[in-house]
Write a protein that holds these residues in place. Sequence first.
Motif, short mmCIF file in Angstrom:
data_model
loop_
_atom_site.label_atom_id
_atom_site.label_comp_id
_atom_site.label_asym_id
_atom_site.label_seq_id
_atom_site.Cartn_x
_atom_site.Cartn_y
_atom_site.Cartn_z
N PRO A 67 -49.40 -45.65 13.37
CA PRO A 67 -49.12 -44.38 12.68
C PRO A 67 -47.65 -44.10 12.42
CG PRO A 67 -50.82 -44.07 14.33
CD PRO A 67 -50.26 -45.45 14.54
N ASP A 68 -46.77 -44.33 13.40
CA ASP A 68 -45.36 -43.99 13.20
C ASP A 68 -44.68 -44.95 12.23
OD1 ASP A 68 -45.76 -41.86 14.84
OD2 ASP A 68 -44.53 -42.59 16.50
N ILE A 69 -44.98 -46.23 12.34
CA ILE A 69 -44.45 -47.20 11.38
C ILE A 69 -44.89 -46.82 9.97
CG2 ILE A 69 -44.65 -49.58 10.54
CD1 ILE A 69 -44.61 -50.53 13.39
N ASP A 70 -46.17 -46.45 9.83
CA ASP A 70 -46.68 -46.15 8.50
C ASP A 70 -46.08 -44.86 7.93
OD1 ASP A 70 -48.15 -48.40 8.86
OD2 ASP A 70 -50.03 -47.38 9.30
N THR A 71 -45.90 -43.85 8.78
CA THR A 71 -45.27 -42.61 8.31
C THR A 71 -43.85 -42.88 7.83
OG1 THR A 71 -46.64 -41.21 9.72
CG2 THR A 71 -44.53 -40.29 8.98
N LEU A 72 -43.10 -43.66 8.60
CA LEU A 72 -41.75 -44.03 8.19
C LEU A 72 -41.77 -44.81 6.88
CD1 LEU A 72 -40.35 -45.01 11.67
CD2 LEU A 72 -39.29 -43.32 10.15
N THR A 73 -42.68 -45.77 6.77
CA THR A 73 -42.76 -46.60 5.57
C THR A 73 -43.09 -45.77 4.34
OG1 THR A 73 -43.42 -48.53 6.88
CG2 THR A 73 -43.93 -48.58 4.53
N TYR A 74 -44.13 -44.95 4.45
CA TYR A 74 -44.52 -44.14 3.30
C TYR A 74 -43.43 -43.13 2.93
CZ TYR A 74 -49.29 -45.97 3.84
OH TYR A 74 -50.39 -46.78 3.92
N THR A 75 -42.79 -42.55 3.94
CA THR A 75 -41.75 -41.55 3.66
C THR A 75 -40.55 -42.19 2.96
OG1 THR A 75 -42.42 -40.20 5.55
CG2 THR A 75 -40.19 -39.85 4.70
N LEU A 76 -40.07 -43.32 3.48
CA LEU A 76 -38.90 -43.96 2.89
C LEU A 76 -39.21 -44.58 1.53
CD1 LEU A 76 -37.25 -45.64 6.01
CD2 LEU A 76 -36.63 -43.50 4.88
N ALA A 77 -40.49 -44.88 1.28
CA ALA A 77 -40.89 -45.42 -0.03
C ALA A 77 -41.22 -44.32 -1.03
CB ALA A 77 -42.10 -46.34 0.14
N GLY A 78 -41.19 -43.05 -0.60
CA GLY A 78 -41.55 -41.95 -1.48
C GLY A 78 -43.03 -41.88 -1.76
N LEU A 79 -43.84 -42.39 -0.84
CA LEU A 79 -45.29 -42.43 -1.02
C LEU A 79 -46.03 -41.52 -0.05
CD1 LEU A 79 -45.74 -46.31 -1.39
CD2 LEU A 79 -45.78 -44.60 -3.23
N ASP A 80 -45.30 -40.73 0.74
CA ASP A 80 -45.95 -39.90 1.74
C ASP A 80 -46.69 -38.73 1.11
OD1 ASP A 80 -43.17 -39.19 1.12
OD2 ASP A 80 -43.50 -37.46 2.43
N ASN A 81 -47.66 -38.23 1.84
CA ASN A 81 -48.49 -37.11 1.39
C ASN A 81 -47.90 -35.81 1.92
OD1 ASN A 81 -50.54 -35.13 1.05
ND2 ASN A 81 -52.10 -36.73 1.01
N PRO A 82 -47.21 -35.02 1.08
CA PRO A 82 -46.55 -33.81 1.58
C PRO A 82 -47.53 -32.70 1.93
CG PRO A 82 -46.33 -33.95 -0.80
CD PRO A 82 -46.98 -35.23 -0.36
N VAL A 83 -48.74 -32.77 1.41
CA VAL A 83 -49.74 -31.74 1.69
C VAL A 83 -50.33 -31.93 3.09
CG1 VAL A 83 -51.94 -30.72 0.99
CG2 VAL A 83 -50.28 -31.46 -0.75
N LEU A 84 -50.79 -33.14 3.39
CA LEU A 84 -51.36 -33.42 4.70
C LEU A 84 -50.30 -33.61 5.76
CD1 LEU A 84 -54.21 -35.95 3.76
CD2 LEU A 84 -54.44 -33.53 4.30
N GLY A 85 -49.12 -34.13 5.37
CA GLY A 85 -48.08 -34.43 6.34
C GLY A 85 -48.24 -35.81 6.95
N TRP A 86 -49.27 -36.54 6.57
CA TRP A 86 -49.48 -37.91 7.04
C TRP A 86 -50.22 -38.66 5.94
CZ3 TRP A 86 -54.67 -38.88 6.91
CH2 TRP A 86 -55.54 -37.78 7.03
N GLY A 87 -50.22 -39.98 6.03
CA GLY A 87 -50.92 -40.78 5.04
C GLY A 87 -50.18 -40.86 3.72
N ARG A 88 -50.85 -41.47 2.73
CA ARG A 88 -50.27 -41.68 1.42
C ARG A 88 -50.59 -40.56 0.45
NH1 ARG A 88 -49.77 -47.62 -1.06
NH2 ARG A 88 -49.43 -46.26 -2.84
#
Length: 327
Positions: A67-88
Motif C-alpha cells: 500500500p505505501d509503495i503504491d500510494t507513493l508511486t501513484y502520487t508521484l506519477a500524478g495518478l492518485d485518486n484525490p477523492v478516495l485518498g488511495w488507489g488510482r
Amino acid sequence: MGGAGRPGLGAAARRGGGPVPVIVALSGGIGGAKLALGLSKVLPPEELLVVANTGDDFEHVGLTICPDIDTLTYTLAGLDNPVLGWGRADESWAFMETLAALGGEDWFRLGDRDLALHVLRTHRLRGGEPLSAITDDLRRRLGIGARILPMSDDPVRTRLRGDAGWIDFQDWFVRQRATPAVRAIEFAGAAAARPQPGVLAALRAGPRAVVICPSNPFISIEPILAVPGMREAIAVCGAPVVAVSPIIAGQAVKGPTAKMFSELGMEPSAAAVAARYGALLDGYVMEEGDDATGIAPHVFRTRTLMQTLDDKVALARAVLAAAEALR
C-alpha cells in the motif's frame, strides 16, 4: 518559514563518480506521499530518494499488496485518486463486483487499473526478482524521476495487539476500520530483515538531509527504523535529520495516529511524535501555534497542513530550508 527558493541545490554530491541523492525521505502512505510530491517539485529528480515503509504489505487473494509503495508511486506519477485518498484515479470496479458476487473477500478493494500492478508485481516476485528492482522499474515506466525504494527487500509485517489478541495490520486498519484498541505493536520479520542496499549506499555517501515525512510514527516510520542497521546508518550519515509533525492541534490530519497515541498511554501531540524519534532528530518542523514544550531538537514553525499542491511545495521548501539551516 516558506518560500526559500531551492535551498541546498546545485550540483549533486558525487561519490565514486556517480550522482548521489542529496535528500533521503522516509515515508509512509498518504501524508508522506504529499510531502514527497512537494519535494519532487523543488528538487532535481536525481537528488531525491524516497524510502517506503513495507510493514503495511500483505498478501490478499493471492497477490502481494504494497500500500505505501503504491500510494507513493501513484502520487508521484500524478495518478492518485484525490477523492478516495488511495488507489488510482479513473478507476473501475468490475473485478471487485465479480469477486464479491462469487463469495470472495472484498473488504480490501482493488480497482481494475490498480489490480494490474498487483498481478505484475506478484508474478515478478514469484519469478525471483527483488521488490526494489520491481518498484524501480515500475516508477520509471510511470515517468517518475525520483527514486522510490522499499526499506528492505525482505518481508516485514506490522501486527497490532488488541484486547482480543494479535491482528495483522490491514485486518485491523481496513477490515475492522481501526476500531480495536491498540495495546502493543510488533514488526514481524524485522529482526531478520536487511536494509535495502541502495538506501544504505545513499546514507553512507553523505546526503544533504534525511527527512522524516509527516507519517504515523508507530506504523509508517518505526517499521523502517526497526530494520537492523537502518537507524544507525541514519544517525552516522553526517546529515541533519529533520522530521515533520503529522499532528496538528492534538489531532492527526488523516488516519489513526492520535487514536494510537491515546491507546498506548501517550497524549497525542507534536511533542509526543518528536519524543518517539528521540536523539535521532536534529530538527523538527511543526504547525504554527502548536505547543513546542519539551521538544529537544531545533524547532521550525510553518504551515504543515497540505491541502493543495502549493501547500505541498511550500512545506517542502520549508523543510529543505530547515535542513540547510542545520548544516
